[in-house]
Each structure stands twice: as structure tokens, then as C-alpha cells.
Design a protein around this motif. Structure first.
Motif, PDB file in Angstrom:
ATOM      1  N   GLU A  52       0.809  -1.208   0.000  1.00 32.92           N
ATOM      2  CA  GLU A  52       0.000   0.000   0.000  1.00 32.92           C
ATOM      3  C   GLU A  52       0.842   1.259   0.000  1.00 32.92           C
ATOM      4  O   GLU A  52       0.317   2.363  -0.219  1.00 32.92           O
ATOM      5  CB  GLU A  52      -0.938  -0.009   1.210  1.00 32.92           C
ATOM      6  CG  GLU A  52      -0.237   0.004   2.551  1.00 32.92           C
ATOM      7  CD  GLU A  52       0.115  -1.396   3.035  1.00 32.92           C
ATOM      8  OE1 GLU A  52       0.512  -1.553   4.193  1.00 32.92           O
ATOM      9  OE2 GLU A  52      -0.035  -2.353   2.217  1.00 32.92           O
ATOM     10  N   GLU A  53       2.162   1.166   0.245  1.00 30.68           N
ATOM     11  CA  GLU A  53       3.026   2.350   0.283  1.00 30.68           C
ATOM     12  C   GLU A  53       3.839   2.519  -1.004  1.00 30.68           C
ATOM     13  O   GLU A  53       4.559   3.507  -1.157  1.00 30.68           O
ATOM     14  CB  GLU A  53       3.979   2.266   1.480  1.00 30.68           C
ATOM     15  CG  GLU A  53       3.266   2.237   2.823  1.00 30.68           C
ATOM     16  CD  GLU A  53       4.237   2.128   3.981  1.00 30.68           C
ATOM     17  OE1 GLU A  53       5.462   2.257   3.729  1.00 30.68           O
ATOM     18  OE2 GLU A  53       3.801   1.937   5.128  1.00 30.68           O
ATOM     19  N   GLN A  54       3.737   1.560  -1.928  1.00 27.18           N
ATOM     20  CA  GLN A  54       4.612   1.583  -3.103  1.00 27.18           C
ATOM     21  C   GLN A  54       4.261   2.714  -4.075  1.00 27.18           C
ATOM     22  O   GLN A  54       5.099   3.135  -4.866  1.00 27.18           O
ATOM     23  CB  GLN A  54       4.545   0.231  -3.817  1.00 27.18           C
ATOM     24  CG  GLN A  54       5.170  -0.889  -3.005  1.00 27.18           C
ATOM     25  CD  GLN A  54       5.076  -2.234  -3.689  1.00 27.18           C
ATOM     26  OE1 GLN A  54       4.740  -2.304  -4.878  1.00 27.18           O
ATOM     27  NE2 GLN A  54       5.371  -3.297  -2.958  1.00 27.18           N
ATOM     28  N   SER A  55       3.005   3.236  -4.036  1.00 26.03           N
ATOM     29  CA  SER A  55       2.656   4.324  -4.932  1.00 26.03           C
ATOM     30  C   SER A  55       3.394   5.610  -4.597  1.00 26.03           C
ATOM     31  O   SER A  55       3.528   6.494  -5.445  1.00 26.03           O
ATOM     32  CB  SER A  55       1.136   4.562  -4.881  1.00 26.03           C
ATOM     33  OG  SER A  55       0.734   4.907  -3.561  1.00 26.03           O
ATOM     34  N   GLU A  56       3.877   5.745  -3.324  1.00 25.80           N
ATOM     35  CA  GLU A  56       4.585   6.942  -2.908  1.00 25.80           C
ATOM     36  C   GLU A  56       6.084   6.719  -2.806  1.00 25.80           C
ATOM     37  O   GLU A  56       6.812   7.565  -2.273  1.00 25.80           O
ATOM     38  CB  GLU A  56       4.049   7.410  -1.540  1.00 25.80           C
ATOM     39  CG  GLU A  56       2.546   7.653  -1.525  1.00 25.80           C
ATOM     40  CD  GLU A  56       2.061   8.037  -0.137  1.00 25.80           C
ATOM     41  OE1 GLU A  56       2.919   8.368   0.714  1.00 25.80           O
ATOM     42  OE2 GLU A  56       0.852   7.998   0.104  1.00 25.80           O
TER      43      GLU A  56
ATOM     44  N   GLU B 105       8.461   9.465  -4.231  1.00 25.63           N
ATOM     45  CA  GLU B 105       8.263  10.841  -3.807  1.00 25.63           C
ATOM     46  C   GLU B 105       9.473  11.301  -2.987  1.00 25.63           C
ATOM     47  O   GLU B 105      10.140  10.512  -2.316  1.00 25.63           O
ATOM     48  CB  GLU B 105       6.983  10.964  -2.975  1.00 25.63           C
ATOM     49  CG  GLU B 105       5.708  10.619  -3.718  1.00 25.63           C
ATOM     50  CD  GLU B 105       5.386  11.621  -4.794  1.00 25.63           C
ATOM     51  OE1 GLU B 105       5.810  12.796  -4.659  1.00 25.63           O
ATOM     52  OE2 GLU B 105       4.702  11.236  -5.771  1.00 25.63           O
TER      53      GLU B 105
END
Length: 811
Positions: free
Chosen positions: A741-745, A748
Motif C-alpha cells: 500500500e506504500e509503493q505508490s509513494e 516521492e
């Protein structure tokens, strides 16, 4: 009964056919001269004259002169060989050629085709041609005989005229019938019996030694052939009978030969009597045969017409009933049976007002007779089929007349209107249904003809009040003037329909309509042409939909989107200012930090004095912190340059395999004291176009993260390979991984995963941001496959370099 079909135009003779007829002329002329009575000046019958006329009549006009000369030569040769005087022969031969020219000219005058023996007028034309030809040869013969011989001119004229006229009237019909191409009745047995009877009668009557006056006996058999057999058979038998009668009579046979033998008549008189007999036979049988064949042809045409009428009636979808003048049904077509279910034999013979499919209580069914002779009566009635279904039929009644205009039959046609009436009812129901769409029909002058329930609900007007009102009155006047340029209803409507395009409708557009209570409505209106199969334009159809609330919602949405756009623009400016501020601060911070690190190194190496052990540890700490600050500033400056596009990227051929080998050496300090299984592998040259330093930094950042986030005992693998048109760099580890769930960020700035934060692993969160920006600047992409505590695999895909094969090309 076999019926002859329509004949085609007579074909003209070619040179081969003309040569054959010339040979026949020679043979017939020679035979006539040889068989002529010795006491007479001329032949009793001269068939060569008829063959000469047929030769020219069946030949193209362009050959007539050459053929006339040929006829002269052939006729003269036959007469000289037969023992005639050459001087007289030349006159007779010239006369024969002129006879053929005159007769052929009469036969072909005013027509490109040869007479086809289709009517008695063709026989009349042959008779006129024969008279003209016989008159011409008679003139030549009489003048020649008076000049060159001492023979009685009257006897010459009488004999020549009858013999040549008989030859033309007997031979030419036979030639024309042989040349014609038409289907003929085949009665082989009857033809055989008739021919034997004719031969027997002719032989009995005209055989030498018989002098009974029975010359009429063969005529009934010739009439038999004319009535029952083909025209070709009749003409050929007539030629054969003429030859036989002439031959037998010359040898004393029959009544004509008997009178000549006993001296009752002279040779020329006997020959004239024979020719008159032959002319009588020709006039009796040939016109009769032509008339009979014409009758056969007419019967065939009538049969064809009857068959066509039957086929037309049975294939017509409309109901057709034919009655006599008393109203009794004499004919119905198959459509009546198919639609009503009643068979033809159930309807024939019944009165038209007593049809079984008529509804109970109907009178004058299906329709009354027209009052005017040429008029029609139309009436729409119901009908009940045999199965009990009710249908609607539109009947039309009219008279059928003969050629004199007298009525003979009554024809009643019916059209099934059941589906049409059902469709009309459905359309009316749809127009009156409770729909919200306004449907307004408009005539070509712009007046309303249809106002459905949807239009009533939308505008509040009653349908009866709106029919006949100009359509433009429902549109707000100010907007109408603004868009059409005219306040006049006619001009405004003309301008409105002028916007209809080639597809037959105007583009959908919002208009302001005014309701009965003064309400202003925003209506999405489409105006189209209404037409049918017979007329390209019978009016117009307006389709309107109330979009007042929808347009208000759209305006609110547009306003909200505009506010959001302004907010996004402000955020973009803030982000840009932030990036600029960070770059400026990083740049300004790097210089003093570099000075601090430099002075620290001077203190460490004893330039200004040897430091104590405690001072050395403090200086080392200051140096490490300063270098970390310098690295952080460098990362921020690099990201700022990549984001703004100001960073310069060299485009050289870089082998990723070489970078992996160099990275293996660079990573040894980080691996010192660690228990990690590291594998650096390459499959050969993997070349891309890019900046070696930046790509090397990408690889070092990925490997540093792998070492940092992999616990001792784990494995790190780095490899390169080629997949189609891409160069692939893969760095994988068995470390702590990244939650899905954290891979989209992940890419950044300053982002650090929750796993790294929980384990207090040091880092700025800029490494992967630099990697992503650098790969994007090189036209590549990054794939991440990871999960919490399951390791991480990062795949970098870059376009392969296309290296020129010429010497000296970079590698």
C-alpha cells in the motif's frame, strides 16, 4: 399446338450464298431453254427469273450492280448453251437482269429489311415486284423479238409476262421462307401424308396421256398444307408442283398438254395457260399460308400475354378480383387466398357483395361501381379471414374496356392496410404518451402541425391552440433576433431551417423557450427535415428537451472546476516556489558546509597544530556530518535540475555491464563487515544512450538501498540483460521489503517507508526520487515488485542504443 415464335430480320446473303444462287440460275435457265417446246419461241416456265429476283433481294444494295452483271452473263451462257440465238439471248439476258433489279428495288423500297412474309401486305409487295419485273422483261423481249425475229410480238409479250410473273410469285416466297429464321410447328407424319397425297394427285392429273379436266385435284392438298403445315413446306411444294405441271404439260400430259397435242391451242397459248394455272395456285395457297402463320403468331402472342397476365396477377401482393358486369367473380389472384384464407374455387361464381370474408352486415362490398366510365371508386373496409382475424383493406374499383371503349369487366384491387393502420395507431399513442421530450411538427411555411403531450407539459400550451401557430413564437424573441437577425416570423424561420446540414438535421443547440406562464426554459433543440419516399421535404420536426436544471448544474460544476483549477495553479506555484527555495537554500548551504569540511580536514592533518585524541574524534564527527550535509545538498540540487530540465545529460553509448563491474568495486566499503551474499552478473554488452555519471549514480543508489535494507545473512543480486528493444537492469534483495500500500509513494521526495522508520534505518528519502527522475530523463521506466518482509526487486528498463557499424563509431 406448336406456335411459331417471333421472327428475326432476314439475314443477307454472303458471297458464298450469292455464288450458289448464280449456279442455280444457270441450271434453271439451261433446263427451261432445253425443255421449252420446239414450236414455241420461249420457255413455258422460267424459274431462273424468280431466283434472280431473290438473289438481289437477299443481297446488300452495294452488290446489286455486280450481281446484275453476273445474272446477265449467267443467263446468256445458259441460253446459248441451250441453243438460242446469241443476239436474241443477249437482249433476253439484259432484260432478265433489269427485271431482277426492278423487282428487288420494289421489294426493298422504303425498308432496310427483306420482307418476312408476316402478313398479306408482304405478298402484295411480292406481287407488285413481280408485275414490275415481268413488265420490264416483257418490254425487252417484245422490242428484241420485233427487231431481231419475225415472231408475233403479242405472243412473245403474253408468254414472257405470264412465265416470269409466275416464276417470281412462286420462287421468291420459297426463297424468303427458306432464308427466314423462325420456330416452326413440327408435324412430320402429317407432312409426309400430305406430300404423298399431293404427289399422287399431281401425277394422276398431269401424267402424259391423261387429258381429263382434273387440274383442280392438287389444289386441295396445297390448301391442306397452307392450313396445317409450315409456310416453308407450302412454298417448296408449290415450286415442285409448278415444275412438275410444266414438265408434264410440255410432254402432252394433263388438260393443258392434251389440248396442245391435239392442236386445240398453240404452244404459246398452252404455256400461258400453264402459267395462269400456276399463278392461280400461288394466289390461292401462299396468302392463305401467310395468314395462317400470322394467326399462329398472334395466338402465340396472346398465349404469352395471357401467361404474363397470370404471372402478374399471381405475383402481385395486392388483392385482385375480376368480375363481369353483373358483379360475378370470374378471377381472383393468389394474394386473395393468401390473405383471406379462402381458396379460389370458394370465390369464383359468387357475387361480389356475397364474399365470405366480408364483415357481417356490410353492403355494396367491397366497393361500388364508378359513376363515370373512366372513374374509380375507393373505399376502406374491414375483412375477416377464415381464421377469424380482422384486417383493414383499401379497395379500388374500375372498369376494363375493349378497343371500342365499351366496359367488359370490373377489376377490384385491394391493399392490406392492417400493418399501416396499426403503425399509425402506435405512432399516435407514442405522440400522446407521457414523455418529457417535446415533439413539434412544422409545415414548410413554419406553422405548427403537431404538438405532442411532451410539448404540452413543457410549455403549458394546449395542443389545439398551438396548431397553425408560427413555430418561432415558442422561442424567446430577443434570442431569436440575435441568432437569426430578423424579428419577422417568416424570415426568422427561413434563417433557422437554413442551418440544416447535409445530414438532414441541425446541430443540437440550447435555445430559450417561453412557456404559457412566462417561464423561461433552456431547451436543447434539434431541427430536422421530415420527408417521405415521394417528396424530399414535407415539413420539419423539432425535438426539444428541457435542460434548464442540467445547465444550471453544469454552470455550478464549471464554477467549482474553475475554483479547483485556480487552487491547483496556486499549489503548483507554491510547489515551484518551494522547489526554488530548496534549491537556493541547498546551494547557499553547500558553500559554508564545504568550507567547514575543508577547515576540519586542515585541523585533522595538523596544519594549524596537532589535535589531541579527543579533538580528533570531534573533528571526525564534524567531517562526517558536513559530508552528509554536502551529499544532501547535492541530491536536492540534482533533483531540482532534473525537475526543471536544466540538468545537462550527455548522450553517449554506455554499457550497463561495465557500470555493474565498476559498482562491484565501489560497493566493497559498504559491504565490509557485513554478512551478505552479493552476486553481480551480466549477459554481455548491454548498451544504452545516456549520461554515464547519472546512470552510475542510479545503480549506486539502488545497490546502496539494497545493502542498507537487507539484514545479514541475506542476498543481493544485480544483473543486466537485453529484452527485445530494451536494456534491462535488475537489482533484487531479500531485505525488509516495502508494504504494497506504500509503493505508490515510493519515488516521492523525502518519503521513507514505515518499515525503515520502525527500524530506525538512516536515510534522506531522496535516493529513489533521483533514480526515478534520472530514468525518466533517459526515456525509461521503473517496475517495483515487493512486499513487507519479502524483499524487493527493482527493474529499470531503458531504450537500447542503436550503434552504427561504421568504423570509429562510439561504443
Amino acid at each position: 399446338m406448336s406456335v411459331p415464335g417471333p421472327s428475326r430480320p432476314q439475314p443477307l446473303l454472303g458471297w458464298y450464298g450469292a455464288a450458289s444462287l448464280l449456279a442455280l440460275i444457270f441450271a434453271a435457265g439451261l433446263g427451261a431453254v432445253v425443255l421449252a417446246p420446239q414450236t414455241g419461241p420461249v420457255a413455258a416456265w422460267y424459274p431462273a427469273a424468280g431466283v434472280s429476283v431473290a438473289l438481289l433481294a437477299l443481297s446488300p444494295r452495294s452488290r446489286w450492280l455486280a450481281l446484275a452483271v453476273s445474272v446477265t452473263v449467267v443467263t446468256a451462257a445458259a441460253s446459248i448453251l441451250g441453243g438460242r440465238d446469241p443476239e436474241v439471248t443477249l437482249v433476253y439476258a439484259t432484260g432478265n437482269a433489269c427485271e431482277a433489279l426492278f423487282a428487288a428495288w420494289v421489294l426493298r423500297h422504303g425498308a432496310d429489311e427483306v420482307p418476312r412474309l408476316r402478313g398479306t401486305e408482304d405478298m402484295v409487295r411480292i406481287l407488285v415486284a413481280g408485275l414490275a419485273g415481268a413488265a420490264s422483261i416483257t418490254v425487252f423481249a417484245t422490242v428484241g423479238a420485233a427487231t431481231l425475229t419475225s415472231t408475233d410480238p403479242w405472243a412473245i409479250a403474253r408468254t414472257f409476262f405470264t412465265s416470269h410473273l409466275a416464276a417470281t410469285l412462286i420462287v421468291v416466297p420459297a426463297a424468303l421462307s427458306l432464308a427466314a429464321t423462325r420456330e416452326r410447328p413440327r408435324r412430320i407424319a402429317e407432312t409426309t401424308v400430305q406430300a404423298l397425297a399431293l404427289v399422287t394427285a399431281t401425277a394422276v392429273v398431269f401424267w402424259p396421256g391423261h387429258g381429263l379436266s382434273l387440274e383442280f385435284a392438287p389444289l386441295p392438298f396445297l390448301v391442306w398444307a397452307a392450313l396445317r403445315l409450315d409456310l416453308r413446306v407450302v412454298t417448296l411444294e408449290l415450286v415442285a408442283v409448278s415444275a412438275a405441271v410444266t414438265l408434264f404439260s410440255l410432254h402432252g400430259g394433263g388438260p393443258f398438254g392434251y389440248d396442245f397435242e391435239r392442236g386445240a391451242v398453240g404452244a404459246d397459248s398452252a404455256a400461258s395457260l400453264v402459267q395462269l394455272y400456276l399463278l392461280t395456285s400461288a394466289f390461292l395457297t401462299v396468302p392463305l399460308a401467310i395468314t395462317v402463320e400470322q394467326r399462329r403468331s398472334l395466338i402465340g402472342e396472346l398465349l404469352d400475354s395471357e401467361q404474363m397476365t397470370e404471372a402478374t396477377l399471381d405475383t402481385t401482393a395486392a388483392l385482385i378480383l375480376v368480375t363481369d358486369l353483373a358483379g360475378t367473380v370470374v378471377r381472383v389472384n393468389q394474394a386473395v387466398t393468401a390473405l383471406t384464407g379462402y381458396a379460389e374455387d370458394e370465390l369464383l361464381g359468387r357475387h361480389i357483395e356475397d364474399m365470405p370474408f366480408a364483415p357481417p352486415g356490410s353492403s355494396g362490398y367491397p366497393a361500388g361501381l364508378p359513376e363515370e366510365p373512366d372513374g374509380q371508386v375507393g373505399r376502406e373496409t374491414g375483412a375477416v379471414t377464415r381464421g377469424g382475424d380482422r384486417i383493414k383493406i383499401l379497395w379500388n374499383t374500375s372498369y376494363v374496356r375493349d378497343e371500342r371503349g365499351r366496359p367488359t369487366y370490373v377489376v377490384i384491387t385491394g391493399t392490406d392496410l392492417t400493418a399501416e393502420r396499426a403503425a399509425a395507431g402506435l405512432n399516435q399513442h407514442l405522440l400522446q404518451a407521457a414523455i418529457t421530450t417535446a415533439l413539434i411538427g412544422i409545415d414548410p411555411q413554419g406553422r405548427i402541425t403537431l404538438f405532442n403531450a411532451g410539448a404540452e407539459r413543457l410549455l403549458g400550451y394546449d395542443q389545439q391552440d398551438m396548431v397553425g401557430v408560427p413555430f418561432v413564437q415558442v422561442i424567446e424573441s430577443a434570442q431569436l433576433v440575435e441568432r437569426t437577425g430578423s424579428a419577422d416570423p417568416v424570415d426568422a424561420f427561413a434563417a433557422l431551417v437554413g442551418t440544416i446540414g447535409a445530414e438532414g438535421t441541425t446541430s443540437q443547440r440550447d435555445w430559450t423557450w417561453t412557456g404559457e406562464d412566462g417561464r423561461r426554459l433552456t431547451v436543447s433543440m434539434t431541427l430536422g427535415i421530415a420527408g417521405d419516399a415521394l417528396s424530399s421535404r414535407v415539413g420539419y420536426l423539432c425535438v426539444g428537451r428541457d435542460v434548464t436544471e442540467a445547465r444550471a448544474s453544469q454552470e455550478l460544476l464549471v464554477a467549482a472546476l474553475e475554483k479547483e483549477r485556480v487552487a491547483v495553479e496556486r499549489l503548483r506555484k507554491v510547489d515551484s516556489a518551494k522547489n526554488e527555495f530548496v534549491s537556493t537554500v541547498s546551494h547557499e548551504l553547500r558553500t559554508p558546509v564545504a568550507s567547514i569540511v575543508g577547515y576540519t580536514e586542515m585541523l585533522q592533518d595538523g596544519t594549524v597544530g596537532e589535535p589531541t585524541s579527543m579533538q580528533g574524534r570531534l573533528l571526525a564527527s564534524i567531517e562526517r556530518s558536513g559530508k552528509r550535509l554536502i551529499a544532501l545538498c547535492d541530491d536536492l540540487l540534482t533533483l531540482g535540475g532534473l525537475d526543471s530540465g536544466s540538468a545537462e545529460i550527455d548522450r553517449d553509448v554506455v554499457d550497463l555491464s561495465e557500470l555493474v563491474d565498476a559498482a562491484a568495486d565501489a560497493m566493497r566499503p559498504l559491504l565490509a563487515g557485513r554478512d551478505l551474499d552479493v552476486d553481480f552478473g551480466a549477459t554481455g554488452p548491454v548498451e544504452v544512450l545516456g549520461d554515464r555519471a547519472q546512470l552510475d549514480r542510479v545503480l549506486i543508489n539502488l545497490l546502496s538501498n539494497a545493502v542498507k535494507f537487507t539484514e545479514d545473512g541475506g542476498r543481493i543480486e544485480c544483473r543486466t540483460e537485453v529484452r527485445d528493444s530494451e536494456a534491462v537492469l535488475v537489482v533484487s534483495d531479500t531485505g525488509i521489503g516495502i508494504p504494497v500500500e506504500e509503493q505508490s509513494e515510493l519515488f516521492e521526495r523525502f518519503y521513507r517507508s514505515s518499515t525503515a522508520q520502525d527500524r530506525a534505518i538512516q536515510g534522506t528519502g531522496l535516493g529513489l526520487s533521483i533514480v526515478a527522475a534520472t530514468v525518466a530523463a533517459h526515456g525509461g521506466r521503473i517496475d517495483v515488485r515487493s512486499a513487507h518482509l519479502e524483499g524487493t526487486t527493482i527493474t529499470v528498463r531503458l531504450p537500447r542504443a542503436r550503434v552504427s557499424a561504421t568504423p570509429g563509431s562510439p561504443r
